[in-house]
Design a protein around this motif. Structure first.
Motif, PDB file in Angstrom:
ATOM      1  N   ASP C 160       0.820  -1.210   0.000  1.00  0.00           N
ATOM      2  CA  ASP C 160       0.000   0.000   0.000  1.00  0.00           C
ATOM      3  C   ASP C 160       0.855   1.262   0.000  1.00  0.00           C
ATOM      4  OD1 ASP C 160      -2.419  -1.471   0.200  1.00  0.00           O
ATOM      5  OD2 ASP C 160      -1.980  -1.824   2.314  1.00  0.00           O
ATOM      6  N   PHE C 161       2.112   1.121  -0.421  1.00  0.00           N
ATOM      7  CA  PHE C 161       3.051   2.224  -0.235  1.00  0.00           C
ATOM      8  C   PHE C 161       3.284   3.057  -1.497  1.00  0.00           C
ATOM      9  CE2 PHE C 161       5.101  -0.548   3.237  1.00  0.00           C
ATOM     10  CZ  PHE C 161       4.171  -0.094   4.162  1.00  0.00           C
ATOM     11  N   ASP C 162       2.612   2.722  -2.600  1.00  0.00           N
ATOM     12  CA  ASP C 162       2.910   3.415  -3.847  1.00  0.00           C
ATOM     13  C   ASP C 162       2.692   4.921  -3.749  1.00  0.00           C
ATOM     14  OD1 ASP C 162       3.885   1.348  -5.292  1.00  0.00           O
ATOM     15  OD2 ASP C 162       1.943   0.709  -6.067  1.00  0.00           O
ATOM     16  N   ALA C 163       1.619   5.309  -3.075  1.00  0.00           N
ATOM     17  CA  ALA C 163       1.340   6.738  -2.968  1.00  0.00           C
ATOM     18  C   ALA C 163       2.447   7.437  -2.171  1.00  0.00           C
ATOM     19  CB  ALA C 163      -0.013   6.957  -2.311  1.00  0.00           C
ATOM     20  N   VAL C 164       3.002   6.771  -1.186  1.00  0.00           N
ATOM     21  CA  VAL C 164       4.093   7.356  -0.406  1.00  0.00           C
ATOM     22  C   VAL C 164       5.335   7.533  -1.285  1.00  0.00           C
ATOM     23  CG1 VAL C 164       5.568   7.071   1.607  1.00  0.00           C
ATOM     24  CG2 VAL C 164       3.183   6.321   1.708  1.00  0.00           C
ATOM     25  N   ARG C 165       5.627   6.486  -2.087  1.00  0.00           N
ATOM     26  CA  ARG C 165       6.779   6.587  -3.002  1.00  0.00           C
ATOM     27  C   ARG C 165       6.615   7.800  -3.909  1.00  0.00           C
ATOM     28  NH1 ARG C 165       5.788   1.009  -3.265  1.00  0.00           N
ATOM     29  NH2 ARG C 165       7.273  -0.072  -1.929  1.00  0.00           N
ATOM     30  N   GLU C 166       5.364   7.958  -4.423  1.00  0.00           N
ATOM     31  CA  GLU C 166       5.092   9.068  -5.321  1.00  0.00           C
ATOM     32  C   GLU C 166       5.372  10.395  -4.623  1.00  0.00           C
ATOM     33  OE1 GLU C 166       5.180   9.491  -8.774  1.00  0.00           O
ATOM     34  OE2 GLU C 166       4.603   7.461  -8.118  1.00  0.00           O
ATOM     35  N   ARG C 167       4.936  10.492  -3.354  1.00  0.00           N
ATOM     36  CA  ARG C 167       5.136  11.741  -2.620  1.00  0.00           C
ATOM     37  C   ARG C 167       6.618  12.033  -2.424  1.00  0.00           C
ATOM     38  NH1 ARG C 167       1.583  10.403   2.313  1.00  0.00           N
ATOM     39  NH2 ARG C 167       2.800  12.003   3.373  1.00  0.00           N
TER      40      ARG C 167
END
Lengths: 364, 364, 364, 364, 364
Positions: C160-167
């Motif tokens: 569930d970490f893709d959005a964090v990577r994007e940030r």
């Protein structure tokens, strides 16, 4: 329906005696009124006064005989049986400096277990359950712990203290310990007296479970309800007892010495065990109700099923017979030689078919 | 009805053994009485004494052989199997300074899990569940932790400590840690031993759920009741265990060192997991009861529905046949040539109409 | 009955995987054993190292490549996918000073959500739910927070970490904050990932409520049972999560700085919302069971009522027909010209009377 | 089955809107996104600025018009209606120093009631329930309390603050008190607005109880389920509100002055009353379900009883008629002159006997 | 269905009066509005002023007559009956320094029991239950304790304070104690007044249990529901009362002196007893519902069983008669001399066989 009425003995309603014996609203606190029922003929005061080497055990008549014990260094246990002599109680209260509110609670024998801390003495109320006349009834035991003295008050003669008396007479550890240890020993005897009560509940529950498996009747239901009621009564005695013991253990010297505390903790463990079992039995009783309802419904279903199968079997057959009972003038089958056996054959075939169908469906 | 009786094995009532083995109310605290049942032939004392470099493992006969171990700097684990030799126990108590109340609790093997703190030693009671003779039974494991020594007491030969023994022999971390770490390792082994028990419960629940879907019978109900009972027993062992571990972790040095605390916290996590699953299983068992009741009622409804439909179908037909079975002299229909086939037609039409109606209503 | 068996997919029993994967009782703590199933082909280590101005993102092969990141001042996030390479894990543990007990818990992927505090790092276990093969399954996400580094461990590739990577890539606030803020962002992503799961539950509940109103079948019951089971699983993941977040927020600097705490409080609010909804859904599911049972019983009643009314209508009529089907020689009615129509009249009158009666009673 | 579908309006599922409007997992905290639905045409900013002697009330267009109010000594209440103008909000946030996380929660209008403490301002989220389109729906009211200013945010035009505005205009106590008193007055208005909602619930429950007594139908069941669902929604709004008020009262000066605290305590009392009633209504709704199930089952039993009595009455009579409808050549009764009336007599006697029996059993 | 409607008197819905009398949302705090109903003709102020030696008892007209009492050293009890004279109340408030919020709560007679602490006085709200017009209704009693004065407010004439008045007149302990002791005496009278109410509940429960055993009807169900409702009302009065007493006991001198505290603790014990019994009665009422449902279902089963047995008995017999009612020309049995008695024999044999079978199954 007296027969039914007699069958169901639920025991008295929890808290019923409390209500009928509660003091009238608005009366002054500390008013000493004897309990409504006199449950022993005469009030008796039993004294045991002991030190490591000495033991003096007798029954006294009045408060003034107690004064020397009060002032001595030895440990004195004063056990009062019967509560209707208010004057005697007032005398005891003055002689030993007991608080009037506590004395009032001794007489209103419907207290919840509790521990009240007064300046130089402790007041404990505990419960004693007994099965009397097929009903679970609870008595109140009041206990005062002052420096050097323990006073216990009992409404009836029977008590749970005989083993403690024996230990004092035999002169073991209890003789060389102080009044707090004596108080512990008495409280411990009261707490442990719940184990046989719980054993009875265990037996009742096991008997009920057997009944549930063998042949549950309507009385089973009443018994389950009865046991749930009694467990409510038990619970009301057991829950506050735990708090009493926690509070007792926390008392500071001089009333409760460090060395006694470890024993009180042990006693507390027992109280928790009792509470724990009471709750477990309540869960079990609830579970039994579920099983009861389910078994009764299963049995009814069985009856209905077999009977309905039977009805369903004969209804088509009766129809066939009815057809050939009609009086039409032109019914070719009626004239046939083999008509009658053929109809029998048809009816047997239909019955067999239905039976096979019911069997396959698992309804037989 | 022995067949039924045999079918239902609920396991023994929770707390039953507690009650029958509880000490008599009013007996002196610290009285050592052997448990009523002798469950091993002879009391055996197994000793493991180890340091980082040394390991001494043997079986001793009497207390005096243990004294050198007590006084050495190495860690000593004394494991006593069998509890009926009261003299030996008293000797151990004196040699290792164990509190008489704790020793009494070792013998009354019906304690709730607990931790008692004495001046220079800890006393832990834990439970070990085992399925014996198809019943879930619980044994008591008592553990003393003194400075440098761990004493464990077991009523029977089988125990959960073999893996710990192996670890000591293999000489890993446990060898170079203190007695508190050894105590942790033993407690951890006991706690983890609940996982296989829970796995059995999981299997029983899964089997029951399959049974519920396939073909619930009255035995299914009894099994659900049985599992709920056993879960009550399990819960009584598991709940207090958590508190024991919290209390254990909170002990100060020298008995429990800082470095061991992190392991105890890990062990506490496991205990919480076990508790968590126990509660989840209780919820599941309650849910299964709902499904059971509902499925039984659904199946009964199905039986009733099909059978009643059949009955309702033939009742009007039988009535029609009955009409033309009347013996009136003036019934014009009876003389008609096509009367009989017409009535058949009518009956078939009625039956078809009813079937269509039932179908539309969704009752077929 | 495979058809039935297929119909009911309850999802796996809560805690089942826990039990089958729990470590064997008595094994040494800190023993690293790979999980029984290998769920990715190869273990992959993804590194993101960033400061306000810099960003370095790559996949490394071994622990030694990580050492420069460890010692730099920038924030490093090491994400390990796949757990079966025990040697790698041990290496990581040594390089970053992770506690062996925590490493053991990374591998035993059946932990309850928890936060363990070690001297210079935090260890968090959180759960990630996913619907796989129609079953609600939970994965474990392990997270270490040291000074300047965050290490996360995942058994499978999906996370569930893709959005964090994007940030991080976009270089907003997260780039200029410390490792504690990164840890918060990851935990927040895990917590928020429960909302879509809950949304699915909401849809299932709404679909079930529609089913309940339209046409409840036996499968509806199974679905209700299934949803209650899944809610138990959900609850087991969600309850401890709240405590984890409380504990996380309470950590002192240097691991968790004051400025991050307000974000953790926000995350805690979300966790409470999730918990709150879970409990609400449990209440709803229980309510649905009541409605189901009641509706099924109502429908059965409807069937029984109509059918019984029909039967009751024809039974008296059939009796009348039966009377005039008797063969007595002296039955005056039989000879009457209008006898037959009169009987028809009588029968119609009886039927009409009964119908009127049933109508008035509201049974039609 | 649209008719049914229309009948049952359960209101929206508790938490449904929360889920569909919850932010996407992993997005950065403090990201301002407008709510998905625009519920007013244009965002309006209403300002009331007042001191003991002065009152300035107007509608402003942009943030810069607010700056003089911010810097004045008078109390300023800024009420924002409509949330879709994200720029305006950002401006307000910067002008009044509001925390980005709080602003984000203003826009995500699915928060649980809560109070967040920031360095120099408080942020409160409260709920406002309204019955819209026959469904119980909840709006979010966000409130900031800074030194001298109160900012409230509302998604729609209707609010519960009219009475507060009137009080400010009339110039009573509220004019001479500070911003904290204004905040109290607004919160109090929101809390008290639950009383009319509860009154509606009370009316629904009373109507349902009447329905239960008169003529429970299947819709009654759906209404009971509906009310339980709505009570769940209500409870989710009411429970956290209590904690919010406790936290509000505990804030220290300068934000909350000692003199305002007594008013907050009064408001807290109201919140507890609301909570208390909500729980009472939940208990009542559960009780109603029991009564419903029992009444439905009683009514079915009544139907079955009367009908079965009727059937049982005619079945033996039909049997008798059937016997004399047999065609045996040698049936002496058939030739008897008084045979037919005798059979009638027999049938009447049987019927009378059965009726007497049923009467005695209490089945009629 | 007025007959039914009359039968069921559930008492008013808990909290109903609260809602209809709650203040309008948003009105200013401290606004004095008279209660909607005027329940006494005229407001009366009764004063008792006493010291150890003196007693002055009279009825005054206005506030100014009270000022000398306020300033004297003796203890003054001002009892106000009737609440609709708002001016008088405001005057009292000013004269005795009572807080406006407290005065508002005096008039909104729908408060939950509570204790509010103001700078130099305490404000207590307690409940008084009374059975009026067959319904359980609750009145509010408001009590202010200032230094030297107690003010009580009552909406109606009847109160529970007569015994306290008598004690003051008789001149016992209460005369020589302070205002705090007087306040205690009044609170104690209110608390003890719950015992007779509970006694009524006890009687209702016992009557219901008898009804359950003898002949449960549909009214029994309504009575059980009614008692559960009333217990909810009782509980809402009793729960907060306990907290009030705890808070009262904790007040410091000068308002509550050390010597009064022991009496308050005693009063607290009574409140706990009342609470305890209320909860026990709730458990009992739930248990009664289970028994009711089970008994009703058992009775229905009994009806169904006997009737179905009867039907099943005659159905095969009717079939046999139907067979020999067929009109086939070739039915050899019909011509047999002993055919008719043989068929009778067959029918009797079948009936006997079925009866034996039913008997063995235990269905008769």
């Amino acid at each position: 329906m007296s027969r039914r009425g007699k069958r169901l003995r639920l025991g008295s309603l929890p808290g019923r005696s409390l209500l009928s014996r509660a003091k009238r609203p608005g009366t002054a606190p500390g008013t000493l009124e004897p309990p409504p029922e006199r449950r022993v003929e005469e009030v008796a005061i039993q004294v045991m006064d002991f030190g490591a080497e000495t033991l003096d055990e007798k029954t006294v008549e009045g408060v003034e005989e107690l004064l020397p014990y009060r002032d001595s260094d030895s440990v004195t246990w004063i056990h009062v049986v019967g509560l209707h002599d208010v004057e005697l109680l007032r005398g005891l209260g003055e002689a030993f400096g007991l608080h009037p509110l506590a004395l009032e609670d001794v007489l209103h024998t419907v207290q919840r277990p509790k521990l009240d801390v007064y300046e130089d003495h402790l007041f404990l109320v505990l419960k004693r359950l007994e099965v009397r006349e097929e009903e679970l009834q609870s008595d109140q035991v009041s206990l005062f712990l002052t420096r050097g003295c323990v006073l216990t008050f009992h409404e009836t003669k029977g008590d749970d203290f005989d083993a403690v008396r024996e230990r004092i007479r035999k002169g073991n550890r209890i003789r060389s310990s102080g009044a707090d240890y004596l108080a512990y020993a008495l409280v411990d005897a009261l707490v442990d007296a719940f184990f046989p009560i719980l054993e009875r509940f265990g037996e009742r529950i096991e008997a009920l479970e057997d009944e549930l498996i063998e042949e549950p009747t309507e009385e089973t239901l009443e018994r389950i309800h009865g046991i749930r009621r009694d467990l409510l009564t038990l619970r009301r005695s057991v829950w506050p007892q735990r708090e009493v013991l926690t509070a007792f253990e926390r008392q500071e010297p001089p009333l409760v010495r460090e060395s006694t505390r470890v024993y009180l903790r042990d006693c507390y463990d027992h109280a928790v065990q009792i509470l724990d079992l009471t709750e477990t039995y309540r869960d079990l009783a609830t579970g039994m109700l579920d099983v009861y309802l389910s078994r009764v419904s299963n049995r009814m279903n069985e009856v209905m099923k077999v009977l309905t199968v039977m009805a369903s079997l004969f209804i088509p057959l009766t129809f066939i017979a009815g057809v050939y009972g009609m009086n039409f003038q032109h019914m070719p089958e009626l004239g046939l030689e083999w008509g009658y056996p053929a109809v029998w054959g048809l009816m047997i075939a239909v019955a067999a078919g239905l039976l096979w169908f019911f069997k396959r469906k698992g309804w037989l």
